[in-house]
Motif scaffolding. Structure first.
Motif, PDB file in Angstrom:
ATOM      1  N   THR B  96       0.710  -1.434   0.003  1.00 35.73           N
ATOM      2  CA  THR B  96      -0.011  -0.113  -0.174  1.00 35.73           C
ATOM      3  C   THR B  96       0.692   1.155   0.141  1.00 35.73           C
ATOM      4  O   THR B  96       0.669   2.399  -0.495  1.00 35.73           O
ATOM      5  CB  THR B  96      -0.935   0.031   1.319  1.00 35.73           C
ATOM      6  N   LEU B  99       3.117   1.768  -3.440  1.00 35.68           N
ATOM      7  CA  LEU B  99       2.633   2.224  -4.597  1.00 35.68           C
ATOM      8  C   LEU B  99       2.904   3.756  -4.512  1.00 35.68           C
ATOM      9  O   LEU B  99       2.931   4.277  -5.585  1.00 35.68           O
ATOM     10  CB  LEU B  99       0.972   2.086  -4.361  1.00 35.68           C
ATOM     11  N   GLN B 116      -9.906  -2.946 -13.440  1.00 33.92           N
ATOM     12  CA  GLN B 116      -8.329  -2.759 -13.539  1.00 33.92           C
ATOM     13  C   GLN B 116      -8.081  -2.988 -15.167  1.00 33.92           C
ATOM     14  O   GLN B 116      -8.630  -3.809 -15.577  1.00 33.92           O
ATOM     15  CB  GLN B 116      -7.804  -3.614 -12.773  1.00 33.92           C
ATOM     16  N   ARG B 282      -1.161   7.085 -11.114  1.00 34.88           N
ATOM     17  CA  ARG B 282      -1.041   7.699  -9.686  1.00 34.88           C
ATOM     18  C   ARG B 282      -1.630   9.116  -9.941  1.00 34.88           C
ATOM     19  O   ARG B 282      -1.070   9.814 -10.958  1.00 34.88           O
ATOM     20  CB  ARG B 282       0.112   7.549  -8.959  1.00 34.88           C
ATOM     21  N   TYR B 318      -4.804   0.023   5.953  1.00 34.22           N
ATOM     22  CA  TYR B 318      -5.040  -1.191   5.522  1.00 34.22           C
ATOM     23  C   TYR B 318      -6.130  -2.182   6.133  1.00 34.22           C
ATOM     24  O   TYR B 318      -6.524  -3.167   6.148  1.00 34.22           O
ATOM     25  CB  TYR B 318      -3.838  -2.148   5.084  1.00 34.22           C
ATOM     26  N   ASP B 579      -8.555  -0.838  -2.756  1.00 37.14           N
ATOM     27  CA  ASP B 579      -7.592  -1.266  -3.632  1.00 37.14           C
ATOM     28  C   ASP B 579      -7.706  -2.656  -3.855  1.00 37.14           C
ATOM     29  O   ASP B 579      -7.404  -3.287  -2.736  1.00 37.14           O
ATOM     30  CB  ASP B 579      -6.398  -0.902  -3.039  1.00 37.14           C
ATOM     31  N   THR B 585      -6.970   0.894   1.263  1.00 34.36           N
ATOM     32  CA  THR B 585      -7.535   2.204   0.811  1.00 34.36           C
ATOM     33  C   THR B 585      -6.291   2.447  -0.299  1.00 34.36           C
ATOM     34  O   THR B 585      -5.069   2.485   0.104  1.00 34.36           O
ATOM     35  CB  THR B 585      -7.347   3.318   2.079  1.00 34.36           C
ATOM     36  N   LEU B 586      -6.867   2.996  -1.573  1.00 29.57           N
ATOM     37  CA  LEU B 586      -5.921   3.167  -2.587  1.00 29.57           C
ATOM     38  C   LEU B 586      -5.527   4.409  -2.358  1.00 29.57           C
ATOM     39  O   LEU B 586      -6.041   5.564  -2.931  1.00 29.57           O
ATOM     40  CB  LEU B 586      -6.741   3.129  -3.865  1.00 29.57           C
ATOM     41  N   LYS B 589      -5.032   7.911  -4.879  1.00 33.14           N
ATOM     42  CA  LYS B 589      -6.256   8.269  -5.440  1.00 33.14           C
ATOM     43  C   LYS B 589      -7.095   9.441  -4.464  1.00 33.14           C
ATOM     44  O   LYS B 589      -7.812  10.118  -4.957  1.00 33.14           O
ATOM     45  CB  LYS B 589      -7.378   7.402  -6.001  1.00 33.14           C
TER      46      LYS B 589
END
Lengths: 342, 594
Positions: B96, B99, B116, B282, B318, B579, B585-586, B589
Motif C-alpha cells: 500500500t 505504490l 483494472q 497515480r 489497510y 484497492d 485504501t487506494l 487516489k
C-alpha cells in the motif's frame, strides 16, 4: 437478709454486681476485661457500612460458589451459544435483537453479542472463577509476605539482607512479561500436543505466578514495621522474660501489624481480579469458553457503543464488589485499631 | 478482525480476473438500502483485468472529478510497514505504501469503479512477447527520475531483478527468478547476485534504445503481470545501500520518505522529480501523507467515527472496520457515507493435515461438521463475506461454484451427517487438534468450532498458537495439528497460483505452503498439464474441474469464506476507494476536500 424462696435470677444479679468472678467477666458491662478480638467484633457490629459491605462480599462469594446450582435452577449454562443456535436472538451483525442487550424472560441479563451466550449464568460462573483465583492468590500472597517480612525484620542481619535483595529483584521484575514468556514453556512441559490444556493447570499457574510476584511488596512493608517495633519496650520485656522468637513474632509483633496486613490484603484481591483478566487478554490466562469476570468486562468494553447492557452487568457487579470489599477492609481495620478511626 | 499473514502475502500482482469490485462501492453505499443493513459489494464482476494499450500507459492519470491538489492525508494503522525495500515487499500491506514510492515495469490502472487494466508504469506499454512467450521486451518511458534528480535507467530496472539474488533478500516473490533461470526452486544457485559485478545473462539491456529484454527459460504468457509486482520494482544502482535500503529507499514514485520512526510514524512528501506525464496510474493530489502506527484497529475505527481534528483527513491504511463496529457503520447513514468496501481476492480455509487425518471419510465428516455460519457471524455476519465451498475464489478465471457437501444449505454444520460418516470410518470420538493464531476473533470462533466438533462426535483439542509465529509453526511438516486455520490469495490471475502452491506434492516442506501435505499423483500431473494450457479460458475450465475433484476425492481443506471488508475514512477525504489488489485504501487516489 433471709429471703425464703429466692428467685433463681435474683441471686445471679446480685452476685454479678457484688463479686465479679472471672467466669462472668464477659458480661456487657465489664469492658476492661474483654479480649481484644471481642472488642473489635463489637465495634465492627456498630459500623453499619462495614456490616453491609460484609453482607455484599459474602453474597458475592456465595453466588460464586453456588453458581452451578443457580444455573441449574435457571435452566441454562454459560457454554451454550444460545444466540447462534436459536435464530431470532441475534441480528445480522450479531447484536441482540431485543432491546437492552436482549433481556427477556428467558435471558434475565440478556445475551452476549457475537457468541450469544447467556449473560446471567456466564456472569456467575465468571465471578466464581475469578474470585477463586484472586482469593487464593491474595491469601497465599499475604501469608507468604507476612511470614517472610516479619522474619526478615525480626531476625535482621544477613537474613534481612538476603531477603531484601530477593525482594528488590522481584519488585523490579516485569511479571506480566515473565508470565507471557513462561506460559508456553509450562505448556510445553506439562501439556502433550495431543491434549487440551487442562483448566486446573492454568488456574494453578496463575495463582502461583501471582503469588510469586505479589508477596514482595507486603514483605517489604512489614519488614519496615517490624524493624521499628522490635526495639520497643514490650518486645524487650518479652525477650527478658524468656519468650521464644516464635512467641514474640506471633503474640507480640503480629497483633500490632494487622492494620497494614489487612489493608494490603484487601487491596490485593480486586487487583488480582483485574490482573488475571489482563493476563487472559494477553492470551495466557483463562480462555474462552471458561467464563471469566475480567475478560467479560473487557469484552463488554468493545461493544459498549452498541450494547451497553452487556458491559453493565459485569461492570456494575465488579464496581460493587470492589467498593464493598475495600469498605469492609476499612471497617475491619477500624474495628481492630480504634486509634486510627477517622 | 485481524487478517491472516498469508492474506497479506498474497497478491502483489494479482487479482487480474474480475477483481472483486462492485461499481457502486466507490460511492460508498454499495448494496442494500437503508432497511437492510446487509450492505456491501455482492458481485464478483467476473471481468478480466484487461491489458491496456500504449495510450493507456501514457500519463498523466485521468483527473478525478472534484479533486484538487494540496493538503495532507493522514493514515492510521496498527502496525508499521515491515519492509520498504521493494525487493523485500510481498505482504499486501507493504504494497500500500510501495505504490506511492516505487514503480515497476507495469502496474494496474484502477478506475473509480475498481475495474483494472494492466498498463506500462515505467515501461511505455505492457511489453512485447516473442519467441513463443519466452522473450519479453519492455521500453522505458522518457523523463523518469529518482528523487535526487538522477535519471532512472534500464540498468536500474535490471538491478531491481538482480537484487532478488542478494543474500539479505529472502522475503520477495520468486516467479521471475524461476522463469529467468529455469531452475525452479533452486534459482538461487544460478547467479551469485549483483554485488560481485556480474549481471544475469538472461536480462539484456540497451541503454540507447532504453529497452530491457528478458530471455526466459520457459514460456510465460503472463510475464507482464509478474513484473508488476513490487518485488520487481526498480532500484538505482548508484544509490543502492543494500541492507540499509530497507530503511531509506530511494523513491521514483510521486512521494518520498521525509521522516520515518519505526513502529511510530512516517511522513511522506512530494518527490519533485516525479513527472505526472510519465505516470498513467497515480494521481497524487495531496502534498504529503502522515502515517500514524500503533493504533489498534478498534481504536482507529473509533477515531474515524469521531471524525475530530486531523482525523477528518484520515484514512485507515489497510485495516477494515472490525466486527464490533460493523453494525454502527452500516446502520448510521452518515458513517456509511464515509465508508467503502470490497471483496478480498483470496479465500479463507481450514487446512486438514492429510498426514494425520488419513481417512477421507473423517475429512469429509469435518467438512460437514464445520459451523461456517457461526464463524461468519463472529466475523460480522453476512456483510463480512460469503460462504466458500471451493478451493478457487470467484475472482479466478474459470471459477465454478459447486456445493459438494451441502454447506450452503446447512451452513451451521450438519452434525448428523458428520456422525454417520465418522461411524462408517469407525473413528467415533476421534481426537482432532485444531490450531489457530491467538487473536480475539479466532479465540471466539474456536468456541463455536469446539461446540460443533463435539456435536459431531469428535473430541476437539484446542491449540492456540502465538500469532506472530503461527505460519512458521503450521508450515512444519511434522507438526501435531489436525486442522489449521489459514487463508490464501492468488499471486496470479489464474488458478495456477492457488492450486500449485497449496496442493502440489512437490511443494511439501518446512516453510512451504502445502500445509495439508497433499501429495497425490493425479493432482501433481494435472497441475503440470493445466499450467501449460495457453488459452486462459480453457485452462480455467480445467482448473475448475481439478478443484472439484480435489474437494470430492481428497477433501484436504475446509473452505470457509470469501470475505468482504469495510473501510472508513474522514469527512474531509475525497476519492477514497478500495484497492482490489492489496485490500486497502487506494492512497494515491485520495485528495483533501475543499
Amino acid at each position: 437478709m433471709t429471703p425464703p424462696t429466692p428467685s433463681p435470677a435474683a441471686p445471679l444479679e446480685v452476685t454479678d454486681e457484688d463479686s465479679a468472678t472471672p467466669a462472668k467477666s464477659s458480661a456487657p458491662k465489664g469492658n476492661e476485661s474483654r479480649s481484644p478480638g471481642r472488642l473489635a467484633w463489637s465495634r465492627f457490629k456498630r459500623d453499619r457500612t462495614g456490616v453491609i459491605s460484609a453482607y455484599v462480599v459474602v453474597l458475592f462469594f456465595v453466588l460464586g460458589i453456588a453458581a452451578p446450582l443457580i444455573a441449574k435452577l435457571y435452566g441454562k449454562d454459560p457454554y451454550t451459544t444460545y444466540g447462534m443456535n436459536t435464530p431470532g436472538l441475534l441480528n445480522e451483525f450479531n447484536f441482540p435483537v431485543k432491546p437492552n442487550g436482549g433481556i427477556s424472560s428467558d435471558f434475565w441479563f440478556g445475551i452476549e453479542p457475537q457468541l450469544g451466550r447467556d449473560v446471567f449464568t456466564f456472569l456467575f460462573y465468571g465471578i466464581r472463577n475469578s474470585l477463586l483465583i484472586a482469593a487464593a492468590a491474595a491469601l497465599l500472597t499475604t501469608l507468604l509476605g507476612v511470614v517472610v517480612g516479619i522474619t526478615a525484620g525480626y531476625l535482621g542481619g544477613k537474613t534481612d539482607y538476603l531477603v531484601g535483595r530477593v525482594i528488590d529483584i522481584l519488585l523490579a521484575f516485569p511479571q506480566t512479561l515473565f508470565f507471557i514468556a513462561f506460559w508456553p514453556v509450562v505448556l510445553a512441559i506439562f501439556v502433550s500436543p495431543e491434549e487440551n490444556t487442562p483448566v486446573w493447570l492454568t488456574v494453578t499457574s496463575l495463582i502461583l505466578v501471582m503469588t510469586a510476584f505479589g508477596w514482595a511488596s507486603i514483605a517489604r512493608l512489614l519488614r519496615g514495621e517490624v524493624l521499628a517495633l522490635r526495639e520497643r519496650e514490650f518486645v524487650e520485656a518479652a525477650k527478658v522474660t524468656g519468650a521464644s522468637p516464635a512467641r514474640i513474632i506471633f503474640k507480640e509483633l503480629l497483633p500490632n501489624l494487622w492494620t497494614p496486613i489487612l489493608i494490603q490484603a484487601t487491596l490485593l484481591l480486586p487487583t488480582y481480579v483485574t490482573t488475571e483478566a489482563a493476563l487472559a487478554f494477553l492470551g495466557v490466562g483463562l480462555q474462552d469458553p471458561t467464563p471469566d469476570w475480567g475478560v467479560m468486562i473487557q469484552n463488554g468494553a468493545k461493544y459498549y457503543q452498541d450494547d451497553i447492557t452487556f458491559m453493565l452487568f459485569p461492570g456494575l457487579s465488579m464496581v460493587i464488589f470492589v467498593v464493598a470489599f475495600n469498605l469492609l477492609g476499612d471497617s475491619v481495620r477500624d474495628a481492630l485499631d480504634p486509634k486510627t478511626k477517622r | 478482525m485481524s487478517l491472516s499473514r498469508r492474506n497479506f502475502v498474497i497478491a502483489t500482482t494479482v487479482a487480474a480476473a474480475g477483481s472483486t469490485l462492485l461499481s457502486a462501492c466507490s460511492s460508498g453505499n454499495a448494496g442494500g438500502g437503508n432497511g437492510t443493513p446487509n450492505a456491501g459489494a455482492t458481485e464478483y464482476t467476473g471481468a478480466k483485468v484487461t491489458v491496456g494499450s500504449k495510450a493507456d500507459s501514457t500519463g498523466p492519470a485521468p483527473e478525478i472529478p472534484g479533486a484538487k491538489k494540496g493538503g495532507t492525508i493522514y493514515g492510521i494503522a496498527p502496525d508499521d510497514f515491515s519492509h520498504l525495500d521493494p525487493q523485500r515487499i510481498y505482504f499486501a500491506y507493504n504494497s500500500t505504501v510501495a505504490l506511492l514510492l516505487h514503480r515497476s515495469l507495469t502496474g494496474y490502472k484502477i478506475d473509480s469503479s475498481g475495474k483494472q487494466k494492466l498498463v506500462g508504469d515505467l515501461a511505455t506499454d505492457t511489453g512485447t512477447a516473442s519467441n513463443g512467450n519466452k522473450t519479453w521486451t519492455f521500453t522505458l518511458k522518457d523523463g523518469l527520475k529518482w528523487e535526487d534528480g538522477s535519471e532512472l535507467t534500464v540498468d536500474d530496472v535490471r538491478h531491481g531483478f538482480e537484487r532478488a539474488w542478494a543474500p539479505f533478500i529472502t522475503e520477495g516473490a520468486t516467479y521471475a527468478q524461476a522463469a529467468l533461470t529455469g531452475k525452479g526452486g533452486k534459482w538461487r544457485d544460478a547467479y551469485p547476485g549483483p554485488y560481485g559485478g556480474k549481471h544475469l545473462d538472461s536480462i539484456v539491456t540497451d541503454k540507447a534504445k532504453k529497452t530491457i529484454t528478458f530471455n526466459l527459460a520457459e514460456p510465460k504468457p503472463d510475464f507482464n503481470f509478474t513484473v508488476a509486482m513490487h518485488s520487481y520494482a526498480a532500484v538505482p544502482v548508484k544509490l543502492d545501500t543494500k541492507e540499509k535500503y530497507d530503511k531509506q529507499p530511494v523513491a521514483c514514485g510521486p512521494y518520498k520518505i521525509k521522516a520515518h520512526t519505526t513502529d511510530k510514524s512516517m511522513v511522506l512528501v512530494r518527490n519533485k522529480y516525479w513527472d505526472p506525464a510519465t505516470d498513467s496510474i497515480r494521481n497524487a493530489y495531496p502534498d504529503g501523507f502522515e502515517f500514524d502506527f500503533g493504533v489498534e484497529t478498534l481504536a482507529g475505527t473509533d477515531r474515524l467515527i469521531a471524525d475530530q481534528g486531523n482525523d477528518q483527513y484520515a484514512v485507515s491504511i489497510y485495516k477494515g472496520v472490525p466486527a464490533e463496529r460493523i453494525q454502527k457503520v452500516l446502520t448510521d447513514p452518515q458513517l456509511k457515507k464515509r465508508s467503502f468496501n470490497g471483496l478480498l481476492t483470496g479465500s479463507y480455509y481450514y487446512w486438514i493435515n492429510t498426514k494425520r487425518v488419513t481417512d477421507l471419510k473423517v475429512r469429509q465428516a469435518l467438512i460437514h461438521a464445520w459451523p461456517l455460519q457461526q464463524i461468519r457471524q463472529i466475523y460480522g455476519g453476512p456483510s463480512a463475506g460469503d460462504f466458500a465451498t471451493s478451493i478457487l475464489s470467484p475472482d479466478i478465471i474459470g471459477y465454478e461454484k459447486y456445493d459438494l457437501y451441502g454447506k450452503l444449505t446447512k451452513p451451521q454444520g450438519d452434525p448428523d451427517k458428520a456422525k454417520a460418516l465418522l461411524k462408517e470410518a469407525g473413528k467415533e470420538g476421534m481426537k482432532i487438534v485444531y490450531a489457530f493464531p491467538q487473536d480475539p476473533t479466532y479465540l471466539k470462533t474456536k468456541v463455536v468450532i469446539e461446540n460443533a466438533l463435539k456435536a459431531a462426535g469428535f473430541t476437539p483439542i484446542i491449540k492456540p498458537v502465538d500469532s506472530t509465529s503461527y505460519y512458521d509453526q503450521i508450515q512444519q511438516i511434522n507438526n501435531s495439528f489436525d486442522v489449521m486455520w489459514g487463508g490464501w490469495s492468488p499471486d496470479w490471475p489464474t488458478a495456477f497460483t492457488m492450486i500449485q502452491p497449496l496442493f502440489d506434492g512437490g511443494a511439501i516442506g518446512n516453510g512451504q505452503n502445502n500445509v495439508s501435505q497433499t501429495n497425490i499423483s493425479w493432482i501433481n500431473d494435472a497441475i503440470k498439464k493445466n499450467a501449460v494450457i495457453s488459452d486462459q479460458q480453457e485452462a480455467g475450465k480445467a482448473w475448475a474441474a481439478l478443484d472439484k475433484r480435489i474437494m470430492q476425492e481428497v477433501a484436504p481443506i475446509i473452505p470457509e469464506t470469501f470475505q468482504r471488508r469495510f473501510y472508513l475514512f474522514g469527512s474531509k477525504v475525497g476519492g477514497a476507494q478500495f484497492d482490489p489488489n492489496f485490500s486497502a485504501t487506494l492512497l494515491y487516489k485520495t485528495f483533501v476536500k475543499a
